[in-house]
Scaffold this active site. Structure first.
Site, short mmCIF file in Angstrom:
data_model
loop_
_atom_site.label_atom_id
_atom_site.label_comp_id
_atom_site.label_asym_id
_atom_site.label_seq_id
_atom_site.Cartn_x
_atom_site.Cartn_y
_atom_site.Cartn_z
N ARG A 135 0.81 -1.22 0.00
CA ARG A 135 0.00 0.00 0.00
C ARG A 135 0.85 1.27 0.00
O ARG A 135 0.42 2.32 -0.48
CB ARG A 135 -0.86 -0.04 1.27
N LYS B 226 -0.62 -18.77 6.39
CA LYS B 226 -1.61 -19.03 7.44
C LYS B 226 -2.01 -17.68 8.05
O LYS B 226 -1.24 -16.73 7.94
CB LYS B 226 -1.02 -19.96 8.49
N HIS C 68 5.18 -23.44 7.01
CA HIS C 68 6.64 -23.45 6.89
C HIS C 68 7.29 -24.57 7.70
O HIS C 68 8.43 -24.93 7.45
CB HIS C 68 7.24 -22.08 7.24
N GLU D 250 7.60 -21.85 22.89
CA GLU D 250 8.20 -20.55 22.58
C GLU D 250 8.61 -19.90 23.90
O GLU D 250 7.90 -20.04 24.90
CB GLU D 250 7.20 -19.65 21.88
N HIS E 217 0.41 -26.18 12.30
CA HIS E 217 1.74 -26.80 12.40
C HIS E 217 1.70 -28.17 13.10
O HIS E 217 2.25 -29.14 12.61
CB HIS E 217 2.69 -25.89 13.18
N LYS F 276 3.36 -20.24 24.90
CA LYS F 276 4.20 -19.05 24.87
C LYS F 276 4.81 -18.84 26.25
O LYS F 276 4.28 -19.32 27.25
CB LYS F 276 3.36 -17.83 24.49
P1 NAP Z 1 2.55 -7.00 8.23
O1 NAP Z 1 3.94 -6.77 8.67
O2 NAP Z 1 1.44 -6.29 8.91
O3 NAP Z 1 2.50 -6.61 6.66
C1 NAP Z 1 1.29 -6.50 5.98
C2 NAP Z 1 1.54 -6.12 4.53
O4 NAP Z 1 0.28 -5.95 3.91
C3 NAP Z 1 2.31 -4.82 4.35
O5 NAP Z 1 3.18 -4.94 3.26
C4 NAP Z 1 1.19 -3.83 4.01
O6 NAP Z 1 1.59 -2.78 3.18
C5 NAP Z 1 0.27 -4.71 3.22
N1 NAP Z 1 -1.08 -4.16 3.22
C6 NAP Z 1 -1.87 -3.84 4.27
N2 NAP Z 1 -3.04 -3.33 3.85
C7 NAP Z 1 -2.99 -3.33 2.51
C8 NAP Z 1 -3.90 -2.93 1.49
N3 NAP Z 1 -5.09 -2.39 1.77
N4 NAP Z 1 -3.52 -3.08 0.21
C9 NAP Z 1 -2.32 -3.60 -0.11
N5 NAP Z 1 -1.42 -4.01 0.80
C10 NAP Z 1 -1.76 -3.87 2.10
O7 NAP Z 1 2.17 -8.55 8.24
P2 NAP Z 1 3.16 -9.81 8.21
O8 NAP Z 1 3.64 -10.10 9.57
O9 NAP Z 1 4.16 -9.63 7.13
O10 NAP Z 1 2.14 -10.99 7.86
C11 NAP Z 1 1.61 -11.17 6.57
C12 NAP Z 1 0.87 -12.51 6.52
O11 NAP Z 1 1.77 -13.56 6.78
C13 NAP Z 1 -0.23 -12.63 7.59
O12 NAP Z 1 -1.28 -13.38 7.04
C14 NAP Z 1 0.45 -13.38 8.71
O13 NAP Z 1 -0.48 -14.10 9.50
C15 NAP Z 1 1.34 -14.32 7.90
N6 NAP Z 1 2.52 -14.80 8.62
C16 NAP Z 1 3.51 -13.93 9.03
C17 NAP Z 1 4.65 -14.40 9.65
C18 NAP Z 1 5.78 -13.46 10.07
O14 NAP Z 1 6.84 -13.96 10.44
N7 NAP Z 1 5.59 -12.17 10.03
C19 NAP Z 1 4.79 -15.78 9.88
C20 NAP Z 1 3.79 -16.64 9.45
C21 NAP Z 1 2.66 -16.14 8.82
P3 NAP Z 1 2.04 -1.33 3.77
O15 NAP Z 1 3.13 -1.62 4.79
O16 NAP Z 1 2.59 -0.63 2.59
O17 NAP Z 1 0.83 -0.71 4.37
#
Ligand code: NAP
Length: 488
Positions: free
Chosen positions: A51, A148, A178, A216, A240, A335
């Protein structure tokens, strides 16, 4: 022996959510490592989309910062080569802005393979897929990777699967877990199905029980808002841990291919003895960590007045089929426990009779322990004679089953799970990804537990931050004359 790396064809890899935590922490480093090892050609293209309004250059700078932070063996020349492959486009999933721009970018000199990774919040999975379809980014050959959580119950998972099915064929959907990309998990399949040694023993007659632990040491770390709606059962068990049970308990597939492996895993999920209402009793324990002098508790970490969300679950599960009937699978996850540790431990039965006298010491049960994190590896504990003089005395010693040394690769870097899984997407191999049916079968088993808890006013059992979980979880094992392995 050098590792064998098979280069992949040039591809377009679109990361929706390219500015997010998952992309920065896992996806960019995974792709960087694969390029470093010459698996990814220089004309591959990574198109990040999110975004934020960013120029290509500004995103490349952000990507470089992420690599510096999350790649331990960062090399600036390789990173410079890597970021040249990256482009950026602004999209807004809510208004639909930017998707036609994304289409233009990807259609300009398209690469033979196209994959889209949805690294965005789960509420965007369906709308973004629909936008991608509408804009023409999703073609009949595009692969779509979904993170997920896939739904928060059976109904929502079915709805998501149905919406995805309208825009993309099941054979092109990669539902990632993963844990399945971890070296040890794949080694579990190699050990079970590549050796004649274990399979005859892999059943109720020789295995006393299986313990699966995902512990964790951290708390909810600022993710309290998300976590409080999820809890340990949805966050860890539904995906998992059930996948780990599947790989441990499944029948040998006819072939190591996606359909055969996923069919066998599905049969395991459908064999899980249902737990609901009265049958939850003492076999499903939920807990919530409380603070102490040095540690904060869950309510404090999540900034809540009160909550009955579980940060810990322990349960005794039965895989009700001919192979496993009567062999319990004990699961626990939580946790703020004593240490970060994930493992599957297969505990074999006692020898039928000991020929040694008391001075020799006791014969301990053999344990095949497969450690997923930290320090991935597999050990088989064996009883051997304590070396040296002193007569016959028994001692238990771990046999290292990872064989890094004997393979001449003791300095081998084990690839992160995302490296393996992202490359599987590019290769078009779904073996290590979940089918829609698996996800729904997992929710079918989990939903009644959630419903029983919701109808129950009992609070989760408290446990000390930094401990091993609630007393009741220890009692779950003690009642059966068994004990949990140490969390260390
Ligand atoms: P995050 O840090 O909150 O990132 C969300 C992403 O979505 C950002 O790039 C954001 O863009 C984008 N976004 C939000 N609203 C948007 C919109 N309206 N249009 C287009 N893009 C939009 O989340 P995350 O931790 O990376 O997690 C992402 C997914 O992976 C989730 O489903 C989470 O459950 C899963 N997941 C994450 C992890 C991890 O290690 N983080 C592990 C396992 C699973 P902007 O920043 O530009 O707003």
């Amino acid at each position: 022996m050098a590792a064998r790396i098979v280069p992949v064809e040039p591809f377009d890899f679109i990361v929706l959510g390219g500015t997010g935590d998952l992309a920065r922490r896992k996806l960019l480093p995974a792709l960087y490592h694969r390029m470093r090892d010459a698996q990814i050609p220089d004309d591959a293209r990574i198109i990040a989309a999110a975004r934020s309004s960013l120029t290509r250059k500004a995103y490349q700078t952000q990507a470089m910062e992420a690599l510096k932070e999350f790649v331990p063996d960062f090399d600036k020349d390789i990173a410079a080569r890597f970021v040249k492959c990256i482009d950026y486009v602004r999209v807004d999933a809510e208004s639909g802005d930017g998707f036609s721009e994304l289409k233009k970018k990807v259609e300009k000199d398209p690469r033979p393979i196209r994959a889209v990774y949805l690294a965005v919040g789960p509420s965007f999975f369906a709308p973004i897929s629909e936008q991608l379809k509408k804009a023409g980014v999703l073609t009949s050959k595009t692969r779509l990777v979904v993170e997920k959580p896939i739904g928060h119950d059976l109904e929502s998972a079915k709805e998501l699967n149905a919406r995805l099915a309208k825009v993309i064929a099941e054979r092109n959907i990669y539902r990632i877990d993963h844990y399945l990309g971890k070296e040890t998990v794949q080694n579990l399949m190699a050990l079970r199905f590549g050796n004649a040694l274990f399979e005859p023993l892999w059943n109720r007659y020789h295995i006393d029980h299986v313990q699966i632990t995902v512990a964790e040491s951290v708390g909810v770390e600022g993710r309290g808002g998300y976590y409080d709606k999820s809890g340990a059962l949805r966050d860890m068990v539904q995906n998992h841990i059930l996948q780990l049970i599947c790989l441990t308990a499944m029948e040998p597939p006819s072939h190591f291919d996606p359909n055969a492996v996923r069919e066998e895993k599905l049969k395991v999920l459908r064999s899980l003895e249902p737990l609901r209402n009265g049958s939850l009793g003492d076999v499903v324990i939920r807990g919530q960590y409380r603070g102490g002098k040095a540690e904060s508790g869950y309510l404090e970490d999540a900034a809540l007045e009160e909550s009955s969300t579980e940060t810990f679950v322990a349960m005794k599960v039965e895989v009700a089929n001919w192979r496993w009937s009567g062999t319990p699978f004990y699961l626990r996850t939580g946790k703020k426990l004593r240490a970060r540790m994930s493992e599957i431990a297969v505990v074999f039965k006692d020898t039928p009779h000991s020929i040694f006298d008391e001075d020799a010491g006791s014969v301990r049960q053999n344990v095949l322990a497969m450690r997923l994190q930290p320090d991935e590896g597999i050990t088989l504990s064996m009883n051997i004679k304590d070396p040296g003089p002193g007569g016959m005395r028994l001692t238990s010693a771990p046999l290292d089953m990872t064989f890094a040394e004997s393979l001449g690769r003791d300095d081998l870097r084990l690839p992160d799970a995302y490296e393996r899984l992202v490359m599987d997407v590019i290769r078009g191999d779904q073996t290590l990804f979940m089918s829609g049916d698996e996800v729904e079968a997992a929710w079918t088993w989990v939903d009644p537990i959630i419903e029983t808890w919701a109808a129950n006013t009992d609070a989760p059992h408290p446990y000390d931050a930094g401990g091993s979980g609630p007393e009741e979880a220890l009692a779950l094992m003690h009642r059966d004359g068994r004990r949990w392995r140490d969390i260390e």
